[in-house]
Design a protein around this motif. Sequence first.
Motif, PDB file in Angstrom:
ATOM      1  N   ALA A 199      21.117  54.209  55.124  1.00 21.61           N
ATOM      2  CA  ALA A 199      19.718  54.035  54.537  1.00 21.61           C
ATOM      3  C   ALA A 199      19.294  55.300  53.628  1.00 21.61           C
ATOM      4  CB  ALA A 199      18.713  54.148  55.883  1.00 21.61           C
ATOM      5  N   GLU A 200      19.778  56.509  53.879  1.00 27.50           N
ATOM      6  CA  GLU A 200      19.400  57.524  52.753  1.00 27.50           C
ATOM      7  C   GLU A 200      20.365  57.582  51.762  1.00 27.50           C
ATOM      8  OE1 GLU A 200      17.247  60.100  53.334  1.00 27.50           O
ATOM      9  OE2 GLU A 200      16.214  59.583  55.383  1.00 27.50           O
ATOM     10  N   ILE A 201      21.343  57.200  51.756  1.00 29.15           N
ATOM     11  CA  ILE A 201      22.068  57.463  50.589  1.00 29.15           C
ATOM     12  C   ILE A 201      22.365  56.373  49.434  1.00 29.15           C
ATOM     13  CG2 ILE A 201      24.452  58.011  49.651  1.00 29.15           C
ATOM     14  CD1 ILE A 201      24.879  59.683  52.567  1.00 29.15           C
ATOM     15  N   GLU A 202      22.062  55.041  50.148  1.00 23.81           N
ATOM     16  CA  GLU A 202      22.177  53.630  49.517  1.00 23.81           C
ATOM     17  C   GLU A 202      23.328  53.596  48.762  1.00 23.81           C
ATOM     18  OE1 GLU A 202      18.475  53.626  47.419  1.00 23.81           O
ATOM     19  OE2 GLU A 202      17.156  53.535  49.286  1.00 23.81           O
ATOM     20  N   VAL A 203      24.269  53.652  49.337  1.00 19.48           N
ATOM     21  CA  VAL A 203      25.595  53.238  48.899  1.00 19.48           C
ATOM     22  C   VAL A 203      26.245  52.175  49.679  1.00 19.48           C
ATOM     23  CG1 VAL A 203      26.230  55.477  47.724  1.00 19.48           C
ATOM     24  CG2 VAL A 203      27.108  54.930  50.084  1.00 19.48           C
ATOM     25  N   GLU A 204      27.356  51.417  49.161  1.00 13.71           N
ATOM     26  CA  GLU A 204      27.976  50.416  49.705  1.00 13.71           C
ATOM     27  C   GLU A 204      28.493  50.937  50.965  1.00 13.71           C
ATOM     28  OE1 GLU A 204      28.053  46.983  49.284  1.00 13.71           O
ATOM     29  OE2 GLU A 204      26.753  47.665  47.552  1.00 13.71           O
ATOM     30  N   PRO A 205      28.640  50.303  52.091  1.00 12.77           N
ATOM     31  CA  PRO A 205      29.065  50.740  53.227  1.00 12.77           C
ATOM     32  C   PRO A 205      30.621  51.162  53.367  1.00 12.77           C
ATOM     33  CG  PRO A 205      27.815  48.758  53.540  1.00 12.77           C
ATOM     34  CD  PRO A 205      27.739  48.740  52.325  1.00 12.77           C
ATOM     35  N   SER A 206      31.345  50.589  52.374  1.00  9.17           N
ATOM     36  CA  SER A 206      32.660  50.817  52.244  1.00  9.17           C
ATOM     37  C   SER A 206      32.974  51.925  51.581  1.00  9.17           C
ATOM     38  CB  SER A 206      33.584  49.753  51.358  1.00  9.17           C
ATOM     39  OG  SER A 206      32.972  49.431  50.233  1.00  9.17           O
ATOM     40  N   ASN A 207      32.208  52.381  50.463  1.00  9.67           N
ATOM     41  CA  ASN A 207      32.256  53.664  49.736  1.00  9.67           C
ATOM     42  C   ASN A 207      31.569  54.756  50.609  1.00  9.67           C
ATOM     43  OD1 ASN A 207      31.732  55.714  48.153  1.00  9.67           O
ATOM     44  ND2 ASN A 207      30.354  54.727  46.586  1.00  9.67           N
ATOM     45  N   LEU A 208      30.680  54.632  51.685  1.00 18.34           N
ATOM     46  CA  LEU A 208      30.258  55.999  52.453  1.00 18.34           C
ATOM     47  C   LEU A 208      31.256  55.921  53.407  1.00 18.34           C
ATOM     48  CD1 LEU A 208      28.309  57.678  53.655  1.00 18.34           C
ATOM     49  CD2 LEU A 208      27.434  55.982  55.014  1.00 18.34           C
ATOM     50  N   SER A 209      32.050  54.915  54.133  1.00 16.78           N
ATOM     51  CA  SER A 209      33.011  54.840  55.000  1.00 16.78           C
ATOM     52  C   SER A 209      34.152  55.693  54.283  1.00 16.78           C
ATOM     53  CB  SER A 209      33.488  53.551  55.525  1.00 16.78           C
ATOM     54  OG  SER A 209      34.672  53.640  56.527  1.00 16.78           O
ATOM     55  N   ALA A 210      34.498  55.506  53.195  1.00 13.29           N
ATOM     56  CA  ALA A 210      35.678  56.311  52.485  1.00 13.29           C
ATOM     57  C   ALA A 210      35.300  57.833  52.314  1.00 13.29           C
ATOM     58  CB  ALA A 210      36.157  55.693  51.030  1.00 13.29           C
ATOM     59  N   GLN A 211      34.140  57.986  51.819  1.00 11.34           N
ATOM     60  CA  GLN A 211      33.586  59.273  51.831  1.00 11.34           C
ATOM     61  C   GLN A 211      33.562  60.182  53.037  1.00 11.34           C
ATOM     62  OE1 GLN A 211      34.158  60.446  48.897  1.00 11.34           O
ATOM     63  NE2 GLN A 211      34.153  58.219  48.057  1.00 11.34           N
ATOM     64  N   LEU A 212      33.168  59.389  54.227  1.00  4.10           N
ATOM     65  CA  LEU A 212      33.133  60.085  55.473  1.00  4.10           C
ATOM     66  C   LEU A 212      34.564  60.244  55.993  1.00  4.10           C
ATOM     67  CD1 LEU A 212      30.316  58.044  57.067  1.00  4.10           C
ATOM     68  CD2 LEU A 212      30.140  60.527  56.781  1.00  4.10           C
ATOM     69  N   ALA A 213      35.723  59.439  55.664  1.00  2.00           N
ATOM     70  CA  ALA A 213      36.855  59.647  56.219  1.00  2.00           C
ATOM     71  C   ALA A 213      37.338  60.948  55.501  1.00  2.00           C
ATOM     72  CB  ALA A 213      37.589  58.334  55.752  1.00  2.00           C
ATOM     73  N   VAL A 214      37.193  61.023  54.300  1.00  2.25           N
ATOM     74  CA  VAL A 214      37.456  62.101  53.564  1.00  2.25           C
ATOM     75  C   VAL A 214      37.056  63.480  54.103  1.00  2.25           C
ATOM     76  CG1 VAL A 214      37.528  63.633  51.415  1.00  2.25           C
ATOM     77  CG2 VAL A 214      38.159  61.293  51.402  1.00  2.25           C
ATOM     78  N   LEU A 215      35.836  63.558  54.688  1.00  2.00           N
ATOM     79  CA  LEU A 215      34.964  64.649  55.230  1.00  2.00           C
ATOM     80  C   LEU A 215      35.823  64.752  56.698  1.00  2.00           C
ATOM     81  CD1 LEU A 215      31.327  64.100  53.781  1.00  2.00           C
ATOM     82  CD2 LEU A 215      33.024  65.946  53.094  1.00  2.00           C
ATOM     83  N   ARG A 216      35.777  63.813  57.379  1.00  2.00           N
ATOM     84  CA  ARG A 216      36.408  64.091  58.599  1.00  2.00           C
ATOM     85  C   ARG A 216      37.865  64.513  58.572  1.00  2.00           C
ATOM     86  NH1 ARG A 216      35.635  58.666  59.794  1.00  2.00           N
ATOM     87  NH2 ARG A 216      37.524  58.352  59.742  1.00  2.00           N
ATOM     88  N   ARG A 217      38.699  63.853  57.899  1.00  5.58           N
ATOM     89  CA  ARG A 217      39.994  64.497  57.943  1.00  5.58           C
ATOM     90  C   ARG A 217      40.216  65.974  57.407  1.00  5.58           C
ATOM     91  NH1 ARG A 217      40.942  59.504  55.010  1.00  5.58           N
ATOM     92  NH2 ARG A 217      41.133  60.495  53.071  1.00  5.58           N
TER      93      ARG A 217
END
Length: 110
Positions: A40-58
């Motif tokens: 809701a805050e970032i307003e990107v596609e869910p798949s894009n956010l998921s990919a970026q969160l995965a990078v941060l998590r790894r």
Amino acid sequence: MPVPLYQAKAEFFRMLGHPVRIRVLELLQDGPKAVRDLLAEIEVEPSNLSAQLAVLRRSGIVTATREGSTVVYALAGADVADLMKAARRILTELLAGQNELLARLREDSA
């Protein structure tokens, strides 16, 4: 042969080098957030956010915990928040210097 520290630092900063990742880290400074709140805050596609969160998590910069069907992300440590604050201070100083230069240029052209 171990990776030189300067190379490890370069990889770390490269990992941070995406606007969505930076925005996620900024938002998580206020505390853990569910993925739906980040979306809701970032307003990107869910798949894009998921990919970026995965990078941060790894990278170990954020942690993810599941609460029922909700995944909640948090900063892995206070140092990340300190880094984001330091970046803000540095940018503020740089931009202030640029504004001063712009003002002088405008005065000289008048």
